[in-house]
Design a protein around this motif. Structure first.
Motif, PDB file in Angstrom:
ATOM      1  N   ALA A 178       7.793 -13.867  67.291  1.00  0.00           N
ATOM      2  CA  ALA A 178       8.221 -14.857  66.303  1.00  0.00           C
ATOM      3  C   ALA A 178       7.083 -15.189  65.350  1.00  0.00           C
ATOM      4  CB  ALA A 178       8.700 -16.121  67.009  1.00  0.00           C
ATOM      5  N   LYS A 179       7.409 -15.292  64.063  1.00  0.00           N
ATOM      6  CA  LYS A 179       6.391 -15.596  63.061  1.00  0.00           C
ATOM      7  C   LYS A 179       7.070 -16.140  61.809  1.00  0.00           C
ATOM      8  CE  LYS A 179       6.365 -10.799  61.419  1.00  0.00           C
ATOM      9  NZ  LYS A 179       5.535  -9.594  61.175  1.00  0.00           N
ATOM     10  N   GLY A 180       6.245 -16.604  60.858  1.00  0.00           N
ATOM     11  CA  GLY A 180       6.799 -17.142  59.623  1.00  0.00           C
ATOM     12  C   GLY A 180       5.715 -17.439  58.614  1.00  0.00           C
ATOM     13  N   SER A 181       6.022 -18.343  57.674  1.00  0.00           N
ATOM     14  CA  SER A 181       5.064 -18.691  56.627  1.00  0.00           C
ATOM     15  C   SER A 181       5.362 -20.093  56.117  1.00  0.00           C
ATOM     16  CB  SER A 181       5.122 -17.688  55.478  1.00  0.00           C
ATOM     17  OG  SER A 181       6.387 -17.742  54.828  1.00  0.00           O
ATOM     18  N   VAL A 182       4.345 -20.713  55.519  1.00  0.00           N
ATOM     19  CA  VAL A 182       4.500 -22.004  54.851  1.00  0.00           C
ATOM     20  C   VAL A 182       3.814 -21.931  53.499  1.00  0.00           C
ATOM     21  CG1 VAL A 182       4.708 -23.398  56.949  1.00  0.00           C
ATOM     22  CG2 VAL A 182       2.444 -22.935  55.995  1.00  0.00           C
ATOM     23  N   SER A 183       4.350 -22.678  52.547  1.00  0.00           N
ATOM     24  CA  SER A 183       3.726 -22.832  51.243  1.00  0.00           C
ATOM     25  C   SER A 183       3.683 -24.322  50.939  1.00  0.00           C
ATOM     26  CB  SER A 183       4.519 -22.093  50.160  1.00  0.00           C
ATOM     27  OG  SER A 183       3.938 -22.292  48.885  1.00  0.00           O
ATOM     28  N   ASP A 204       0.547 -17.600  56.503  1.00  0.00           N
ATOM     29  CA  ASP A 204       1.412 -17.055  57.542  1.00  0.00           C
ATOM     30  C   ASP A 204       1.127 -17.806  58.848  1.00  0.00           C
ATOM     31  OD1 ASP A 204       2.299 -15.222  55.689  1.00  0.00           O
ATOM     32  OD2 ASP A 204       1.017 -13.599  56.424  1.00  0.00           O
ATOM     33  N   PHE A 205       2.047 -17.692  59.791  1.00  0.00           N
ATOM     34  CA  PHE A 205       1.779 -18.233  61.125  1.00  0.00           C
ATOM     35  C   PHE A 205       2.480 -17.389  62.177  1.00  0.00           C
ATOM     36  CE2 PHE A 205       5.552 -20.705  59.748  1.00  0.00           C
ATOM     37  CZ  PHE A 205       6.424 -20.435  60.795  1.00  0.00           C
ATOM     38  N   ASP A 256      19.000 -10.512  65.333  1.00  0.00           N
ATOM     39  CA  ASP A 256      17.801 -11.252  64.961  1.00  0.00           C
ATOM     40  C   ASP A 256      18.175 -12.150  63.784  1.00  0.00           C
ATOM     41  OD1 ASP A 256      15.141 -12.021  64.951  1.00  0.00           O
ATOM     42  OD2 ASP A 256      14.428 -10.284  63.823  1.00  0.00           O
ATOM     43  N   PHE A 257      17.321 -13.123  63.470  1.00  0.00           N
ATOM     44  CA  PHE A 257      17.575 -13.941  62.293  1.00  0.00           C
ATOM     45  C   PHE A 257      16.283 -14.394  61.659  1.00  0.00           C
ATOM     46  CE2 PHE A 257      17.738 -17.362  65.586  1.00  0.00           C
ATOM     47  CZ  PHE A 257      16.756 -18.202  65.079  1.00  0.00           C
ATOM     48  N   GLU A 258      16.387 -14.776  60.381  1.00  0.00           N
ATOM     49  CA  GLU A 258      15.280 -15.375  59.647  1.00  0.00           C
ATOM     50  C   GLU A 258      15.793 -16.614  58.932  1.00  0.00           C
ATOM     51  OE1 GLU A 258      11.715 -13.468  57.473  1.00  0.00           O
ATOM     52  OE2 GLU A 258      13.241 -13.717  55.917  1.00  0.00           O
ATOM     53  N   LEU A 259      15.091 -17.726  59.136  1.00  0.00           N
ATOM     54  CA  LEU A 259      15.415 -18.997  58.493  1.00  0.00           C
ATOM     55  C   LEU A 259      14.527 -19.169  57.267  1.00  0.00           C
ATOM     56  CD1 LEU A 259      16.547 -21.964  58.410  1.00  0.00           C
ATOM     57  CD2 LEU A 259      14.661 -22.562  59.929  1.00  0.00           C
ATOM     58  N   THR A 260      15.133 -19.554  56.151  1.00  0.00           N
ATOM     59  CA  THR A 260      14.397 -19.889  54.941  1.00  0.00           C
ATOM     60  C   THR A 260      14.781 -21.299  54.516  1.00  0.00           C
ATOM     61  OG1 THR A 260      14.345 -17.583  54.196  1.00  0.00           O
ATOM     62  CG2 THR A 260      13.929 -19.270  52.544  1.00  0.00           C
ATOM     63  N   LYS A 296       7.941 -24.412  50.724  1.00  0.00           N
ATOM     64  CA  LYS A 296       8.789 -23.407  51.349  1.00  0.00           C
ATOM     65  C   LYS A 296       8.326 -23.146  52.779  1.00  0.00           C
ATOM     66  CE  LYS A 296      10.833 -18.825  50.481  1.00  0.00           C
ATOM     67  NZ  LYS A 296      10.861 -17.658  49.560  1.00  0.00           N
ATOM     68  N   PHE A 297       9.310 -22.908  53.650  1.00  0.00           N
ATOM     69  CA  PHE A 297       9.062 -22.590  55.060  1.00  0.00           C
ATOM     70  C   PHE A 297       9.974 -21.435  55.436  1.00  0.00           C
ATOM     71  CE2 PHE A 297      10.655 -22.962  59.403  1.00  0.00           C
ATOM     72  CZ  PHE A 297       9.502 -23.077  60.155  1.00  0.00           C
ATOM     73  N   THR A 298       9.425 -20.427  56.097  1.00  0.00           N
ATOM     74  CA  THR A 298      10.243 -19.338  56.632  1.00  0.00           C
ATOM     75  C   THR A 298       9.895 -19.137  58.096  1.00  0.00           C
ATOM     76  OG1 THR A 298       8.707 -17.520  56.136  1.00  0.00           O
ATOM     77  CG2 THR A 298      10.247 -18.176  54.395  1.00  0.00           C
ATOM     78  N   PHE A 299      10.896 -18.702  58.865  1.00  0.00           N
ATOM     79  CA  PHE A 299      10.662 -18.404  60.274  1.00  0.00           C
ATOM     80  C   PHE A 299      11.619 -17.317  60.718  1.00  0.00           C
ATOM     81  CE2 PHE A 299      11.996 -18.761  64.677  1.00  0.00           C
ATOM     82  CZ  PHE A 299      10.777 -18.626  65.323  1.00  0.00           C
ATOM     83  N   GLY A 300      11.088 -16.321  61.447  1.00  0.00           N
ATOM     84  CA  GLY A 300      11.916 -15.272  62.019  1.00  0.00           C
ATOM     85  C   GLY A 300      11.633 -15.101  63.495  1.00  0.00           C
ATOM     86  N   LEU A 301      12.685 -14.894  64.289  1.00  0.00           N
ATOM     87  CA  LEU A 301      12.499 -14.660  65.729  1.00  0.00           C
ATOM     88  C   LEU A 301      11.710 -13.386  65.995  1.00  0.00           C
ATOM     89  CD1 LEU A 301      15.817 -15.537  67.623  1.00  0.00           C
ATOM     90  CD2 LEU A 301      13.562 -16.561  67.921  1.00  0.00           C
ATOM     91  N   GLY A 302      11.882 -12.387  65.158  1.00  0.00           N
ATOM     92  CA  GLY A 302      11.151 -11.137  65.342  1.00  0.00           C
ATOM     93  C   GLY A 302      11.612 -10.339  66.538  1.00  0.00           C
ATOM     94  N   ASN A 303      12.927 -10.346  66.801  1.00  0.00           N
ATOM     95  CA  ASN A 303      13.463  -9.578  67.923  1.00  0.00           C
ATOM     96  C   ASN A 303      13.382  -8.076  67.657  1.00  0.00           C
ATOM     97  OD1 ASN A 303      14.180 -11.828  69.426  1.00  0.00           O
ATOM     98  ND2 ASN A 303      16.288 -11.872  68.654  1.00  0.00           N
ATOM     99  N   THR A 304      13.096  -7.313  68.708  1.00  0.00           N
ATOM    100  CA  THR A 304      13.238  -5.865  68.683  1.00  0.00           C
ATOM    101  C   THR A 304      14.626  -5.541  69.218  1.00  0.00           C
ATOM    102  OG1 THR A 304      10.865  -5.517  69.029  1.00  0.00           O
ATOM    103  CG2 THR A 304      12.329  -3.670  69.518  1.00  0.00           C
ATOM    104  N   VAL A 305      15.508  -5.059  68.337  1.00  0.00           N
ATOM    105  CA  VAL A 305      16.909  -4.809  68.686  1.00  0.00           C
ATOM    106  C   VAL A 305      17.164  -3.305  68.617  1.00  0.00           C
ATOM    107  CG1 VAL A 305      19.310  -5.347  68.131  1.00  0.00           C
ATOM    108  CG2 VAL A 305      17.523  -7.054  67.712  1.00  0.00           C
TER     109      VAL A 305
END
Length: 393
Positions: free
Chosen positions: A310-315, A376-377, A215-219, A283-292
């Motif tokens: 998949a979810k994330g956040s914005v500021s 959040d989104f 999985d990954f999270e982008l910041t 700021k922007f974050t996004f994660g795939l949210g995989n169940t591994v």
């Protein structure tokens, strides 16, 4: 006294597997990663405790029933090739996180059939595949206009657009020409995900991990850079002393910082320009949210991706209600496009686009005494496996 093992003398190699769990033998010259914040757990797993009645107190031995490895590391997101449309060093990582690649090795050119302030109709011979150009940059000549294509209808050839200022300054006409840039696009899949093998050297100790998925999270933060934190689970491949190979990092470009010069984007129709019709993103974050999950049964062992949320956040700086009523959109569960494109030169550009992002949980925060709106989104699917697209251009 034995030589000390130094944590900073670590080296990471990774290579896509042709057959699941089979060592593809990564090399330092072709498969080294210039990573930050690496953490390896060399032997995770489950145990079964024995508890005998034996006439006295005391612990009995525990049996290790499964063993696997986990690995975390961070990479600045900048393409590792200066040739757009060619797979970079991110390709095996994205595929092992449940994304599939589509390469556009040549630019797509033509003459517009028509346009309006936030769209363009491509030539009649453009692709008939819906959204194949989503997230890609289009250049118009001779006006020099540039825009990101937000969607694409393969039947009508109509594509929604957003420029850095929001809409075209000069609307494209059938007297102009366009060029859709070469790119590598990555979209989610729900089966047949790729896998990757890692060699992790810790100052002369080699740890092998096979069949890894993750999985990954982008910041992404203003005046900083885009970073992707990867988390992988893989099959235990053994630990032994080994000479460290000589790595090559020639494929790793200098990151491009996020700022008002290098970066553009949009949130629910508002461009990230800070003008009267735009917003300013911090700021922007996004994660795939995989169940591994590591799964071991009698006769089989594998790491599987069994779900994705998949979810994330914005500021962003709070805006007048006249610009956009964020709270009404949240109350009504209204979805909209979010995208963030960074870099201005071919071979150094990235984009992440979420076609149906549902904003949630607003709250205020203080940044230099400026009111910020943090939300959040969730990334919502439309036709399936289309809630997010990553591009390298």
């Amino acid at each position: 006294m034995a030589d000390k093992i130094f944590m900073k003398n670590a080296l990471l190699l990774g290579k896509a597997e042709s057959s699941y769990g089979v060592d593809p033998t990564p090399t330092g010259s072709a498969n080294a990663y210039l990573a930050e914040d690496m953490t390896l757990s060399p032997m995770e797993g489950e145990t079964v405790d024995l508890s005998y009645y034996k006439g006295f107190f005391g612990s009995d031995i525990s049996l290790q029933t499964t063993h696997y490895m986990t690995l975390e590391f961070t990479l600045p997101w900048i393409p590792g090739t200066n040739t757009p449309g060619t797979a970079s060093h991110f390709d095996p990582l994205f595929k092992a996180c449940g994304l599939a690649a589509t390469a556009m090795a040549s630019a797509v050119t033509g003459t517009p059939q028509g346009s309006n302030t936030d769209a363009i109709t491509l030539a009649s011979n453009a692709s008939s595949t819906n959204n194949i150009y989503r997230g890609v940059i289009i250049d118009i000549s001779p006006t020099g206009e540039k825009a990101v294509l937000l969607d694409y209808n393969g039947t009508t050839k109509r594509a929604g657009t957003m420029t850095k200022t929001g809409v075209w300054d000069v609307n494209p006409t059938n007297q102009d020409d366009y060029s859709i840039c070469q790119n590598m696009a990555y979209d989610p899949v729900s089966k047949d995900q790729g896998s990757i093998a890692f060699y992790y050297y810790l100052d002369g100790i080699l740890h092998k991990m096979f069949g890894a998925r993750g999985d990954f999270e982008l910041t992404a933060e203003a005046n900083n850079m885009q970073r992707i934190k990867f988390t992988f689970t893989g099959l235990y491949g053994g630990i032994a002393d080994a000479s460290m190979p000589t790595p090559s990092y020639s494929a790793f470009n200098t990151p491009v910082p996020l700022n008002s010069t290098n970066t553009m984007g949009g949130i629910h129709g508002c461009n990230m320009s800070g003008n009267d019709t735009g917003v300013q993103l911090k700021k922007f974050t996004f994660g795939l949210g995989n169940t591994v999950k590591h799964r071991q049964l009698v006769g089989s062992e594998a790491v599987v991706i069994s779900d994705r949320m998949a979810k994330g956040s914005v500021s962003l700086e709070m805006t007048p209600m006249a610009l956009l009523d964020w709270f009404d959109r949240i109350q009504e569960s209204t979805t909209g496009i979010i995208f963030l494109q960074n870099g201005t030169e071919a071979g150094y550009r990235t984009n992440i686009i979420l076609p149906k992002a549902q904003l949630m949980k607003p709250k205020y925060s203080n940044d230099d005494n400026v009111a910020m709106l943090d939300m959040d989104f969730k990334a919502i699917w439309t036709s399936g496996n289309d809630e997010v697209r990553l591009l390298e251009m």
